[in-house]
Design a protein around this motif. Structure first.
Motif, PDB file in Angstrom:
ATOM      1  N   UNK A 284     -23.886 -32.396 -42.548  1.00 21.10           N
ATOM      2  CA  UNK A 284     -23.886 -32.299 -44.003  1.00 21.10           C
ATOM      3  C   UNK A 284     -22.647 -31.602 -44.535  1.00 21.10           C
ATOM      4  N   UNK A 285     -21.949 -30.801 -43.711  1.00 21.25           N
ATOM      5  CA  UNK A 285     -20.802 -30.039 -44.190  1.00 21.25           C
ATOM      6  C   UNK A 285     -19.476 -30.772 -43.986  1.00 21.25           C
ATOM      7  N   UNK A 286     -19.273 -31.325 -42.788  1.00 15.95           N
ATOM      8  CA  UNK A 286     -17.974 -31.895 -42.461  1.00 15.95           C
ATOM      9  C   UNK A 286     -17.870 -33.379 -42.738  1.00 15.95           C
ATOM     10  N   UNK A 287     -18.929 -34.121 -42.471  1.00  9.72           N
ATOM     11  CA  UNK A 287     -18.819 -35.571 -42.576  1.00  9.72           C
ATOM     12  C   UNK A 287     -18.586 -36.065 -44.004  1.00  9.72           C
ATOM     13  N   UNK A 288     -19.161 -35.439 -45.057  1.00 10.98           N
ATOM     14  CA  UNK A 288     -18.869 -35.943 -46.406  1.00 10.98           C
ATOM     15  C   UNK A 288     -17.412 -35.838 -46.802  1.00 10.98           C
ATOM     16  N   UNK A 289     -16.664 -34.876 -46.207  1.00 15.64           N
ATOM     17  CA  UNK A 289     -15.253 -34.752 -46.553  1.00 15.64           C
ATOM     18  C   UNK A 289     -14.362 -35.477 -45.558  1.00 15.64           C
ATOM     19  N   UNK A 290     -14.963 -36.162 -44.601  1.00 11.33           N
ATOM     20  CA  UNK A 290     -14.199 -36.891 -43.599  1.00 11.33           C
ATOM     21  C   UNK A 290     -13.748 -38.240 -44.156  1.00 11.33           C
ATOM     22  N   UNK A 291     -12.980 -38.933 -43.345  1.00 12.15           N
ATOM     23  CA  UNK A 291     -12.497 -40.258 -43.706  1.00 12.15           C
ATOM     24  C   UNK A 291     -13.682 -41.226 -43.733  1.00 12.15           C
ATOM     25  N   UNK A 292     -14.003 -41.798 -44.895  1.00 10.16           N
ATOM     26  CA  UNK A 292     -15.190 -42.677 -44.964  1.00 10.16           C
ATOM     27  C   UNK A 292     -15.038 -43.960 -44.161  1.00 10.16           C
ATOM     28  N   UNK A 293     -13.801 -44.259 -43.744  1.00  6.30           N
ATOM     29  CA  UNK A 293     -13.577 -45.496 -42.996  1.00  6.30           C
ATOM     30  C   UNK A 293     -13.531 -45.259 -41.476  1.00  6.30           C
ATOM     31  N   UNK A 294     -13.762 -44.008 -41.066  1.00 10.29           N
ATOM     32  CA  UNK A 294     -13.734 -43.709 -39.646  1.00 10.29           C
ATOM     33  C   UNK A 294     -14.906 -42.816 -39.286  1.00 10.29           C
ATOM     34  N   UNK A 295     -15.610 -43.167 -38.256  1.00 15.83           N
ATOM     35  CA  UNK A 295     -16.780 -42.401 -37.834  1.00 15.83           C
ATOM     36  C   UNK A 295     -16.338 -41.207 -36.991  1.00 15.83           C
ATOM     37  N   UNK A 296     -16.899 -40.042 -37.272  1.00 18.69           N
ATOM     38  CA  UNK A 296     -16.610 -38.842 -36.499  1.00 18.69           C
ATOM     39  C   UNK A 296     -17.478 -38.843 -35.247  1.00 18.69           C
ATOM     40  N   UNK A 297     -16.841 -38.824 -34.094  1.00 24.53           N
ATOM     41  CA  UNK A 297     -17.569 -38.920 -32.831  1.00 24.53           C
ATOM     42  C   UNK A 297     -17.765 -37.565 -32.163  1.00 24.53           C
ATOM     43  N   UNK A 298     -16.947 -36.585 -32.492  1.00 24.03           N
ATOM     44  CA  UNK A 298     -17.062 -35.302 -31.791  1.00 24.03           C
ATOM     45  C   UNK A 298     -16.654 -34.161 -32.706  1.00 24.03           C
ATOM     46  N   UNK A 299     -17.155 -32.983 -32.400  1.00 23.48           N
ATOM     47  CA  UNK A 299     -16.769 -31.752 -33.081  1.00 23.48           C
ATOM     48  C   UNK A 299     -16.791 -30.637 -32.051  1.00 23.48           C
ATOM     49  N   UNK A 300     -15.733 -29.821 -32.026  1.00 21.26           N
ATOM     50  CA  UNK A 300     -15.574 -28.767 -31.028  1.00 21.26           C
ATOM     51  C   UNK A 300     -15.128 -27.493 -31.729  1.00 21.26           C
ATOM     52  N   UNK A 301     -15.746 -26.373 -31.350  1.00 17.62           N
ATOM     53  CA  UNK A 301     -15.271 -25.078 -31.832  1.00 17.62           C
ATOM     54  C   UNK A 301     -14.002 -24.730 -31.071  1.00 17.62           C
ATOM     55  N   UNK A 302     -12.913 -24.478 -31.794  1.00 19.34           N
ATOM     56  CA  UNK A 302     -11.628 -24.228 -31.141  1.00 19.34           C
ATOM     57  C   UNK A 302     -11.131 -22.802 -31.297  1.00 19.34           C
ATOM     58  N   UNK A 303     -11.701 -22.022 -32.207  1.00 18.93           N
ATOM     59  CA  UNK A 303     -11.201 -20.667 -32.362  1.00 18.93           C
ATOM     60  C   UNK A 303     -11.979 -19.868 -33.380  1.00 18.93           C
ATOM     61  N   UNK A 304     -11.705 -18.566 -33.387  1.00 21.95           N
ATOM     62  CA  UNK A 304     -12.327 -17.646 -34.332  1.00 21.95           C
ATOM     63  C   UNK A 304     -11.266 -16.659 -34.795  1.00 21.95           C
ATOM     64  N   UNK A 305     -11.171 -16.439 -36.103  1.00 24.00           N
ATOM     65  CA  UNK A 305     -10.195 -15.510 -36.668  1.00 24.00           C
ATOM     66  C   UNK A 305     -10.821 -14.129 -36.761  1.00 24.00           C
ATOM     67  N   UNK A 306     -10.379 -13.221 -35.887  1.00 22.59           N
ATOM     68  CA  UNK A 306     -10.907 -11.868 -35.895  1.00 22.59           C
ATOM     69  C   UNK A 306     -10.554 -11.167 -37.208  1.00 22.59           C
ATOM     70  N   UNK A 307     -11.510 -10.485 -37.791  1.00 21.85           N
ATOM     71  CA  UNK A 307     -11.276  -9.770 -39.033  1.00 21.85           C
ATOM     72  C   UNK A 307     -11.506 -10.602 -40.277  1.00 21.85           C
ATOM     73  N   UNK A 308     -11.478 -11.923 -40.146  1.00 20.86           N
ATOM     74  CA  UNK A 308     -11.682 -12.803 -41.296  1.00 20.86           C
ATOM     75  C   UNK A 308     -13.031 -13.506 -41.258  1.00 20.86           C
ATOM     76  N   UNK A 309     -13.724 -13.440 -40.128  1.00 16.44           N
ATOM     77  CA  UNK A 309     -15.043 -14.065 -39.972  1.00 16.44           C
ATOM     78  C   UNK A 309     -14.977 -15.559 -40.279  1.00 16.44           C
ATOM     79  N   UNK A 310     -14.019 -16.224 -39.670  1.00 15.46           N
ATOM     80  CA  UNK A 310     -13.772 -17.645 -39.901  1.00 15.46           C
ATOM     81  C   UNK A 310     -13.749 -18.372 -38.568  1.00 15.46           C
ATOM     82  N   UNK A 311     -14.423 -19.514 -38.516  1.00 17.96           N
ATOM     83  CA  UNK A 311     -14.460 -20.347 -37.318  1.00 17.96           C
ATOM     84  C   UNK A 311     -13.654 -21.624 -37.562  1.00 17.96           C
ATOM     85  N   UNK A 312     -12.877 -22.009 -36.561  1.00 15.62           N
ATOM     86  CA  UNK A 312     -12.103 -23.245 -36.615  1.00 15.62           C
ATOM     87  C   UNK A 312     -12.822 -24.314 -35.797  1.00 15.62           C
TER      88      UNK A 312
END
Length: 331
Positions: A284-312
């Protein structure tokens, strides 16, 4: 008649409420003295709590290893020209305002402060290292003013020896300009694939892929010891260690487009266990802002910003940032 000039206290109250993700609005020359004063900066940090990530560092060991600052806002990175002084160095870690870099053919690390331009060379440790991290030495520091530690820092390295199922760790101190004694722990596997370390209070945690028996190594700076922690679950796309809002060790992983968050808690006797604290639906969060002409097949957590409480989060159509405190996300 021009309007009367504002008093410094009124200017400070206005600047205090400017958004931290647009630092360019703080460069008005008449107000620079107020905005750069230590008193105002401390108030600004307390008012906005966690600072937002303005950029992240990217580099490829096999292509051009020069660190590249990728902005996460429309504001241009102030370091885009400074990185030329570190050409050929691969970024290993970044914390407390410093970067830890390594050029493949050299026998030293480079600790670089992109704000002041300070460059310090650290000799390689007396082990075959495979993971390294940098942090400041200030006891009890909240690490929002890293220059308060007097410019001193630590470099932690972990590695194996002779392909044995044992991990060694040693720490370099800029104060003594030398590496300390080795400490070791048995991990049950001789080949490991490390990820970037996460600093929680006085300990550094690193997650290692060991086939089907992945583990977390903890190095305690105060006690100078290594220990092994087992993660709660093994996610098919790996996990990323993080710091929770309560200052505890956290963990994040993705399964079936759901982001799972865990926290490492303890009782009065020191007995620790994992608690699942949150699940975020990425469909519900990522797919609506994705490319409507391409299906998202995978999602991976790649990092965390210490001190900012943000996940990439990385997907096959691009990267996303998820702010855990506000729940906002963006591409």
């Amino acid at each position: 008649m021009p309007p009367p000039e504002l008093i410094d206290d009124a200017v400070a109250e206005i600047l205090l409420r400017l958004p931290p993700d647009d630092p360019a609005c703080l460069v008005c020359k008449p107000w620079r003295r107020i905005a750069s004063s230590p008193t105002f900066l401390r108030r600004y940090r307390r008012f906005h709590r966690s600072p937002p990530p303005l950029s992240f560092i990217a580099g490829s060991y096999f292509l051009d290893p020069t660190p590249c600052f990728v902005p996460t806002t429309d504001t241009a990175s102030p370091f885009r020209h400074a990185v030329s002084h570190c050409r050929g160095y691969f970024p290993l870690d970044c914390r407390h305002g410093r970067l830890l870099l390594k050029k493949p053919e050299t026998d030293h690390f480079l600790v670089w402060d992109p704000v002041t331009g300070d460059r310090n060379y650290v000799p390689e440790p007396p082990i075959v290292w495979f993971a390294a991290a940098v942090c400041c030495t200030a006891a009890g520091c909240d690490h929002r003013d890293f220059h308060g530690s007097g410019g001193s820092y630590l470099v932690l390295c972990m590695g194996t020896d002779n392909m044995l199922p044992i991990v060694h760790a040693c720490v370099y101190s800029s104060r003594s300009a030398s590496w300390g004694a080795l400490v070791s722990v048995h991990i049950g596997a001789s080949y490991v694939t490390p990820a970037r370390g996460t600093l929680v209070r006085d300990a550094m945690y690193m997650y290692f892929v060991l086939g089907l028996h992945n583990k977390i190594l903890k190095y305690n700076f105060a006690e100078h010891c290594l220990s092994v922690i087992h993660p709660p679950e093994v996610y098919d796309k790996g996990i990323v260690l993080m710091v929770t809002e309560d200052g505890l060790l956290g963990l994040s992983g993705i399964r079936d487009f759901n982001l799972y968050l865990w926290s490492r808690e303890a009782d009065a006797e020191g007995v620790e266990w994992w608690v699942q604290t949150r699940m975020i639906d990425l469909q519900s969060r990522l797919l609506p802002v994705a490319n409507p002409f391409k299906r998202v097949e995978r999602a991976v957590v790649t990092g965390f910003a210490e001190g900012a409480c943000v996940i990439f989060v990385s997907t096959d159509i691009g990267g996303f940032v998820i702010e855990l405190k506000t729940g906002r996300d963006g591409g």
